[in-house]
Design a protein around this motif. Structure first.
Motif, PDB file in Angstrom:
ATOM      1  N   LYS A 194       0.806  -1.216   0.000  1.00 36.52           N
ATOM      2  CA  LYS A 194       0.000   0.000   0.000  1.00 36.52           C
ATOM      3  C   LYS A 194       0.842   1.271   0.000  1.00 36.52           C
ATOM      4  N   SER A 195       2.097   1.178   0.389  1.00 38.79           N
ATOM      5  CA  SER A 195       2.963   2.361   0.442  1.00 38.79           C
ATOM      6  C   SER A 195       3.694   2.604  -0.874  1.00 38.79           C
ATOM      7  N   LEU A 196       3.519   1.710  -1.836  1.00 37.56           N
ATOM      8  CA  LEU A 196       4.240   1.787  -3.101  1.00 37.56           C
ATOM      9  C   LEU A 196       3.860   3.060  -3.864  1.00 37.56           C
ATOM     10  N   VAL A 197       4.884   3.752  -4.400  1.00 42.94           N
ATOM     11  CA  VAL A 197       4.641   5.017  -5.096  1.00 42.94           C
ATOM     12  C   VAL A 197       4.610   4.818  -6.607  1.00 42.94           C
ATOM     13  N   LYS A 198       5.751   4.447  -7.196  1.00 36.27           N
ATOM     14  CA  LYS A 198       5.808   4.250  -8.644  1.00 36.27           C
ATOM     15  C   LYS A 198       6.669   3.039  -8.962  1.00 36.27           C
ATOM     16  N   PRO A 199       6.060   1.884  -9.125  1.00 37.27           N
ATOM     17  CA  PRO A 199       6.845   0.699  -9.498  1.00 37.27           C
ATOM     18  C   PRO A 199       7.326   0.790 -10.947  1.00 37.27           C
ATOM     19  N   GLU A 200       8.469   0.180 -11.203  1.00 39.82           N
ATOM     20  CA  GLU A 200       9.019   0.108 -12.561  1.00 39.82           C
ATOM     21  C   GLU A 200       9.172  -1.359 -12.928  1.00 39.82           C
ATOM     22  N   ILE A 201       8.371  -1.805 -13.888  1.00 41.72           N
ATOM     23  CA  ILE A 201       8.367  -3.206 -14.300  1.00 41.72           C
ATOM     24  C   ILE A 201       8.776  -3.283 -15.766  1.00 41.72           C
ATOM     25  N   SER A 202       9.854  -4.019 -16.027  1.00 47.46           N
ATOM     26  CA  SER A 202      10.368  -4.167 -17.379  1.00 47.46           C
ATOM     27  C   SER A 202      10.537  -5.653 -17.672  1.00 47.46           C
ATOM     28  N   ILE A 203       9.721  -6.178 -18.583  1.00 48.00           N
ATOM     29  CA  ILE A 203       9.714  -7.604 -18.892  1.00 48.00           C
ATOM     30  C   ILE A 203      10.451  -7.837 -20.212  1.00 48.00           C
ATOM     31  N   SER A 204      11.505  -8.643 -20.139  1.00 44.75           N
ATOM     32  CA  SER A 204      12.328  -8.876 -21.327  1.00 44.75           C
ATOM     33  C   SER A 204      12.054 -10.218 -21.982  1.00 44.75           C
ATOM     34  N   HIS A 205      11.701 -11.233 -21.188  1.00 43.67           N
ATOM     35  CA  HIS A 205      11.336 -12.524 -21.761  1.00 43.67           C
ATOM     36  C   HIS A 205      10.523 -13.297 -20.733  1.00 43.67           C
ATOM     37  N   PHE A 206       9.981 -14.439 -21.153  1.00 49.70           N
ATOM     38  CA  PHE A 206       8.972 -15.111 -20.369  1.00 49.70           C
ATOM     39  C   PHE A 206       9.306 -16.569 -20.095  1.00 49.70           C
ATOM     40  N   HIS A 207       8.775 -17.052 -18.985  1.00 51.37           N
ATOM     41  CA  HIS A 207       8.727 -18.481 -18.719  1.00 51.37           C
ATOM     42  C   HIS A 207       7.497 -18.967 -19.499  1.00 51.37           C
ATOM     43  N   GLU A 208       7.728 -19.590 -20.639  1.00 45.68           N
ATOM     44  CA  GLU A 208       6.679 -19.842 -21.619  1.00 45.68           C
ATOM     45  C   GLU A 208       5.396 -20.451 -21.027  1.00 45.68           C
ATOM     46  N   VAL A 209       5.557 -21.375 -20.115  1.00 46.11           N
ATOM     47  CA  VAL A 209       4.405 -22.110 -19.604  1.00 46.11           C
ATOM     48  C   VAL A 209       3.491 -21.222 -18.783  1.00 46.11           C
ATOM     49  N   HIS A 210       4.064 -20.271 -18.066  1.00 45.98           N
ATOM     50  CA  HIS A 210       3.277 -19.517 -17.097  1.00 45.98           C
ATOM     51  C   HIS A 210       3.172 -18.026 -17.437  1.00 45.98           C
ATOM     52  N   SER A 211       3.636 -17.597 -18.596  1.00 46.32           N
ATOM     53  CA  SER A 211       3.860 -16.174 -18.832  1.00 46.32           C
ATOM     54  C   SER A 211       2.615 -15.320 -18.654  1.00 46.32           C
ATOM     55  N   GLU A 212       1.494 -15.694 -19.285  1.00 47.76           N
ATOM     56  CA  GLU A 212       0.298 -14.852 -19.228  1.00 47.76           C
ATOM     57  C   GLU A 212      -0.229 -14.730 -17.803  1.00 47.76           C
ATOM     58  N   ARG A 213      -0.390 -15.842 -17.125  1.00 45.83           N
ATOM     59  CA  ARG A 213      -0.924 -15.818 -15.754  1.00 45.83           C
ATOM     60  C   ARG A 213       0.042 -15.131 -14.805  1.00 45.83           C
ATOM     61  N   ALA A 231       2.434 -12.887 -15.474  1.00 44.09           N
ATOM     62  CA  ALA A 231       2.532 -11.451 -15.731  1.00 44.09           C
ATOM     63  C   ALA A 231       1.347 -10.716 -15.124  1.00 44.09           C
ATOM     64  N   THR A 232       0.181 -11.326 -15.208  1.00 47.10           N
ATOM     65  CA  THR A 232      -1.011 -10.735 -14.598  1.00 47.10           C
ATOM     66  C   THR A 232      -0.856 -10.646 -13.084  1.00 47.10           C
ATOM     67  N   GLN A 233      -0.317 -11.684 -12.473  1.00 47.53           N
ATOM     68  CA  GLN A 233      -0.104 -11.684 -11.021  1.00 47.53           C
ATOM     69  C   GLN A 233       0.901 -10.603 -10.613  1.00 47.53           C
ATOM     70  N   LEU A 234       1.938 -10.442 -11.421  1.00 44.19           N
ATOM     71  CA  LEU A 234       2.954  -9.445 -11.123  1.00 44.19           C
ATOM     72  C   LEU A 234       2.355  -8.038 -11.158  1.00 44.19           C
ATOM     73  N   LEU A 235       1.556  -7.769 -12.186  1.00 39.56           N
ATOM     74  CA  LEU A 235       0.937  -6.447 -12.307  1.00 39.56           C
ATOM     75  C   LEU A 235      -0.159  -6.241 -11.267  1.00 39.56           C
ATOM     76  N   GLN A 236      -0.864  -7.301 -10.968  1.00 40.18           N
ATOM     77  CA  GLN A 236      -1.966  -7.190 -10.010  1.00 40.18           C
ATOM     78  C   GLN A 236      -1.467  -6.755  -8.633  1.00 40.18           C
ATOM     79  N   GLY A 237      -0.256  -7.139  -8.293  1.00 36.55           N
ATOM     80  CA  GLY A 237       0.289  -6.747  -7.004  1.00 36.55           C
ATOM     81  C   GLY A 237       0.585  -5.266  -6.898  1.00 36.55           C
ATOM     82  N   THR A 238       0.582  -4.559  -8.045  1.00 36.28           N
ATOM     83  CA  THR A 238       0.868  -3.121  -8.045  1.00 36.28           C
ATOM     84  C   THR A 238      -0.344  -2.291  -8.444  1.00 36.28           C
ATOM     85  N   CYS A 239      -1.523  -2.886  -8.470  1.00 37.10           N
ATOM     86  CA  CYS A 239      -2.686  -2.216  -9.053  1.00 37.10           C
ATOM     87  C   CYS A 239      -3.246  -1.073  -8.204  1.00 37.10           C
TER      88      CYS A 239
END
Length: 359
Positions: free
Chosen positions: A265-284, A286-294
């Protein structure tokens, strides 16, 4: 013409040498190390005075452009500094490298210096080893009660070993770069023992034999995670972050197996830069990663991979940024392959500022 009158010297006081050693050492502390050391040739009294005036010893600076014979002189100097019989020097900061090391035996004096400095209350240490074969680091490095900052940058091929009794109760800043931990839980135990840790940086480290990389810290304010050069096979674990005081969060590199980001809750401006993916889990994942900063008001998001799965399917309806008013979005290559940017913007209902960089 009369003879030139000679200056009067009789009765002149030597005010400098009449000062106590503590005052002279304090004066020397304002000089660069090199200049302070030069005063050791003035007299027997001045031979060791410089030692107590030096609080920072940086090998990177001292060893630059030295010839082999000068390196031996430098090692003798460090011996004199740390083991002089007259005064016990107390360094505050020690930045050490192994640029002058030829074989494993050369690490013995190096480790002796590190242990001695730590035993005398060293606060900040940075270790940069370029050799691939490095003996086990001194145990005191992981059990010091005085350390405030620990920076490790190693190029070793062997796995890093953390002692079972590792505990750094006063550590506030920890930076780990290019390390591989055979027992990943040992480093997690070390991190959890740093109860006042405020700044944690992990660059391209491998954590073996773990199912979850758990970072739980009540006082952590700054967290930088970079997995840009980590093999996908070495990133087969879920990441869990629980840091209610976190203000700055930076994530770069591969998207892993899964994420649980809570109490941010104290987070101000996260910086997320995705360069490549773990193919099996990438979509789910990535959503979890972004959801934690929503809950943030400002977000820097960069997608730099050639992967075709991210944002191609419909977004998770839970991924809504109600508070986001400023978005900086960078996309390299991906936008040509179906990144659903417009759909993502629908999930940002209160956006006021949008900065796009599409290459």
């Amino acid at each position: 013409m009369g003879r030139r009158q000679q200056p009067e010297t009789v009765g002149v006081l030597d005010r400098i040498n009449n000062l106590p050693d503590s005052i002279l050492s304090h004066i020397l502390s304002f000089l660069p190390n090199k200049e302070a050391v030069r005063t050791s040739i003035l007299s027997t009294r001045w031979k060791y005075l410089f030692a107590s005036s030096i609080s920072i010893l940086d090998f990177e600076h001292c060893l630059k452009n030295l010839y082999e014979e000068d390196v031996n002189n430098f090692m003798n100097f460090v011996d004199t500094l740390l083991f002089n019989p007259r005064d016990r020097v107390h360094l505050e900061s020690f930045r050490v490298n192994d640029y002058f090391v030829d074989d494993e035996d050369d690490y013995l004096p190096l480790y002796g210096w590190i242990s001695t400095a730590l035993s005398r209350g060293l606060k900040n240490i940075g270790i940069n080893f370029i050799n691939e074969k490095v003996p086990v680091l001194p145990t005191l490095l992981f059990t010091s009660h005085s350390l405030v900052t620990l920076t490790l940058f190693l190029h070793i091929k062997d796995d890093m070993k953390i002692p079972t009794n590792a505990c750094l109760p006063n550590l506030k800043n920890l930076c780990l770069t290019n390390l591989a931990f055979e027992d990943g839980y040992s480093i997690l135990k070390l991190i959890s023992s740093c109860h006042v840790l405020e700044d944690l940086t992990i660059y391209d480290c491998c954590f073996h034999s773990i199912s979850e990389l758990n970072i739980h810290n009540l006082l952590l304010r700054r967290l930088i995670l970079c997995f840009e050069h980590v093999c996908v096979r070495d990133y087969d674990y879920v990441m869990a972050i629980d840091a209610p005081s976190l203000v700055y969060f930076e994530y770069t590199g591969i998207v892993g197996k899964g994420y649980t980001l809570s109490n941010m809750k104290s987070l101000v401006k996260p910086e997320i830069s995705i360069s490549h993916f773990h193919e099996v889990h990438s979509e789910r994942s990535a959503t979890q990663l972004l959801q934690g900063t929503c809950n943030v008001q400002s977000l820097h998001l960069a997608i730099e991979a050639f992967n075709e799965t991210f944002f191609r399917t419909h977004l998770d309806p839970k991924l809504v940024f109600h508070n986001l008013v400023e978005l900086e979005f960078h996309s390299y290559y991906c936008y040509r392959k179906g990144v659903r940017l417009v759909e993502f913007l629908h999930n940002v209902p209160n956006l006021k500022t949008l900065i796009l960089d599409l290459v």
